[in-house]
Design an enzyme around this catalytic site. Structure first.
Site, PDB file in Angstrom:
ATOM      1  N   ASP A 279      43.742  -3.454  50.345  1.00 44.67           N
ATOM      2  CA  ASP A 279      42.506  -2.752  50.719  1.00 44.67           C
ATOM      3  C   ASP A 279      42.825  -1.921  51.961  1.00 44.67           C
ATOM      4  OD1 ASP A 279      40.459  -4.147  48.837  1.00 44.67           O
ATOM      5  OD2 ASP A 279      41.682  -5.748  49.668  1.00 44.67           O
TER       6      ASP A 279
ATOM      7  N   GLY B 129      44.881  -7.647  53.989  1.00 42.98           N
ATOM      8  CA  GLY B 129      45.864  -7.129  53.050  1.00 42.98           C
ATOM      9  C   GLY B 129      45.889  -5.614  53.016  1.00 42.98           C
TER      10      GLY B 129
ATOM     11  N   HIS C  82      46.144 -13.586  48.714  1.00 44.28           N
ATOM     12  CA  HIS C  82      45.450 -14.287  49.813  1.00 44.28           C
ATOM     13  C   HIS C  82      46.387 -15.309  50.471  1.00 44.28           C
ATOM     14  CE1 HIS C  82      41.960 -13.395  46.983  1.00 44.28           C
ATOM     15  NE2 HIS C  82      41.519 -12.855  48.102  1.00 44.28           N
TER      16      HIS C  82
ATOM     17  N   ARG D  33      39.389  -9.539  40.913  1.00 43.15           N
ATOM     18  CA  ARG D  33      38.727  -8.818  39.807  1.00 43.15           C
ATOM     19  C   ARG D  33      39.623  -8.700  38.572  1.00 43.15           C
ATOM     20  NH1 ARG D  33      36.024  -5.862  44.324  1.00 43.15           N
ATOM     21  NH2 ARG D  33      33.836  -6.432  44.123  1.00 43.15           N
TER      22      ARG D  33
ATOM     23  N   SER E 251      44.377  -9.261  42.300  1.00 46.47           N
ATOM     24  CA  SER E 251      42.987  -9.092  42.727  1.00 46.47           C
ATOM     25  C   SER E 251      42.131 -10.115  42.016  1.00 46.47           C
ATOM     26  CB  SER E 251      42.509  -7.683  42.350  1.00 46.47           C
ATOM     27  OG  SER E 251      41.099  -7.617  42.417  1.00 46.47           O
TER      28      SER E 251
ATOM     29  N   ALA F 172      50.584  -8.012  47.441  1.00 47.15           N
ATOM     30  CA  ALA F 172      51.237  -8.934  46.495  1.00 47.15           C
ATOM     31  C   ALA F 172      50.921  -8.457  45.081  1.00 47.15           C
ATOM     32  CB  ALA F 172      50.713 -10.351  46.692  1.00 47.15           C
TER      33      ALA F 172
HETATM   34  P1  AMP Z   1      39.004 -10.401  49.127  1.00 50.98           P
HETATM   35  O1  AMP Z   1      38.892 -11.855  48.829  1.00 50.98           O
HETATM   36  O2  AMP Z   1      39.231  -9.543  47.919  1.00 50.98           O
HETATM   37  O3  AMP Z   1      37.917  -9.894  50.034  1.00 50.98           O
HETATM   38  O4  AMP Z   1      40.348 -10.243  49.970  1.00 50.98           O
HETATM   39  C1  AMP Z   1      40.545 -10.964  51.155  1.00 50.98           C
HETATM   40  C2  AMP Z   1      41.765 -10.419  51.841  1.00 50.98           C
HETATM   41  O5  AMP Z   1      42.888 -10.580  50.989  1.00 50.98           O
HETATM   42  C3  AMP Z   1      41.666  -8.935  52.165  1.00 50.98           C
HETATM   43  O6  AMP Z   1      42.247  -8.705  53.438  1.00 50.98           O
HETATM   44  C4  AMP Z   1      42.476  -8.300  51.066  1.00 50.98           C
HETATM   45  O7  AMP Z   1      43.045  -7.063  51.423  1.00 50.98           O
HETATM   46  C5  AMP Z   1      43.563  -9.349  50.873  1.00 50.98           C
HETATM   47  N1  AMP Z   1      44.162  -9.203  49.545  1.00 50.98           N
HETATM   48  C6  AMP Z   1      43.548  -9.246  48.336  1.00 50.98           C
HETATM   49  N2  AMP Z   1      44.416  -8.998  47.347  1.00 50.98           N
HETATM   50  C7  AMP Z   1      45.620  -8.792  47.937  1.00 50.98           C
HETATM   51  C8  AMP Z   1      46.932  -8.485  47.452  1.00 50.98           C
HETATM   52  N3  AMP Z   1      47.182  -8.332  46.156  1.00 50.98           N
HETATM   53  N4  AMP Z   1      47.924  -8.348  48.350  1.00 50.98           N
HETATM   54  C9  AMP Z   1      47.683  -8.471  49.692  1.00 50.98           C
HETATM   55  N5  AMP Z   1      46.472  -8.762  50.201  1.00 50.98           N
HETATM   56  C10 AMP Z   1      45.463  -8.917  49.352  1.00 50.98           C
END
Ligand code: AMP
Length: 281
Positions: free
Chosen positions: A151, A148, A37, A188, A186, A177
């Site tokens: 996804d 990111g 993030h 998760r 992640s 990342a």
């Molecule tokens: P989320 O909080 O999981 O909904 O993710 C928010 C944003 O962060 C989304 O655009 C994800 O694709 C991005 N994101 C989450 N994990 C990663 C990662 N490891 N590398 C790059 N972007 C990420």
């Protein structure tokens, strides 16, 4: 850095920047932030005058048996991290603020590309994503939005949505990342037991092995079978292992650039990853 929890408060904070025609960058997240993030924020910082990050665990993108209730909510810690990387405004609305005012009758369905991969495994998931992202885009009215590549399908869905509906926003994809051992970061990952955390990097290892095998001339379908076998042997329950073109078309031969996609469960935790593979002549 300011934190806003209401749509009105956010507008009041952003109006001076809008009047001054400042470039607004926006990063939607569900919080429990990690380096993935924060990289999105760093990218936004390079291109934009004002950087807005939303933290909202969106109930309508979770299925009935998914982890909405248990999803980690760590606003205080997230705020510290965001302040350090130069975020200007955190928008952290309640579910009530986003959905509570009147019954919502509008749905948004991005066709075709959502009937595949995670869309097949998680019915309605991308509709929920499309609705919340559209609402957030209308609330924030950014010039740029950052997502990111972790996804990958979600990024494709958002790009399609923005193009189809003429939203005046440029969508930017940011590379995945990873932890040092290759596991894609992640929120998760925090669910993993110590034992499962040791096994989790097998996903990335099997994708990298597949890349080598493809470049050595092995057939794509055999390579996909190998990945499934490696994951199953390591203790995963595989949801899917698939190859698609960068535009998410089906592909059963490695005759152009492709993206390999994995979704697999270890214990109760569902992990996803992908690897873009160049076709070298
Ligand atoms: P989320 O909080 O999981 O909904 O993710 C928010 C944003 O962060 C989304 O655009 C994800 O694709 C991005 N994101 C989450 N994990 C990663 C990662 N490891 N590398 C790059 N972007 C990420």
């Amino acid at each position: 850095m300011k934190t806003e929890t209401s749509i009105q408060g956010l507008s009041a904070s952003l109006n001076p920047a809008r009047s001054a025609r400042k470039i607004i960058g926006f990063i939607p997240t569900m919080g429990n932030l990690h380096e993935g993030h924060l990289n999105l924020v760093r990218e936004a910082r390079k291109l934009c005058d004002v950087v807005v990050v939303s933290i909202f665990v969106n109930p309508i993108q979770f299925g009935p048996n998914e982890d909405f209730d248990n999803y980690p909510r760590t606003l205080e810690q997230d705020s510290h991290l965001l302040a350090e990387v130069g975020c200007d405004i955190v928008f952290a609305p309640s579910v009530e603020q986003m959905y509570g005012h009147h019954p919502r009758l509008t749905n948004i369905r991005v066709g075709e590309i959502t009937n595949d991969l995670c869309g097949l495994q998680r019915p309605g998931h991308f509709d929920g994503v499309a609705v919340v992202v559209t609402k957030l885009f209308n609330i924030v009215q950014p010039n740029y939005a950052f997502f990111g590549q972790k996804d990958y399908q979600q990024l494709a869905v958002i790009k399609q949505l923005v193009r189809d509906l003429n939203m005046p926003i440029e969508v930017i994809g940011v590379p995945i990342a990873r932890a040092e051992d290759g596991l894609a970061l992640s929120s998760r990952n925090g669910y993993l037991s110590a034992e499962h955390r040791q096994i989790a990097p097998v996903i990335y290892q099997s994708l990298k092995q597949a890349e080598q095998d493809l470049h050595a001339g092995k057939a794509l379908l055999d390579v996909l079978t190998e990945i499934r076998m490696q994951l199953t042997q390591a203790g995963f329950v595989v949801d899917y292992v698939e190859a698609r073109t960068p535009m998410l078309q089906k592909s059963d031969q490695f005759d152009q650039d492709i993206v390999l996609f994995v979704a697999a469960k270890i214990g109760n935790t569902r992990l996803i990853d992908n690897l873009q593979i160049k076709h070298i002549l």
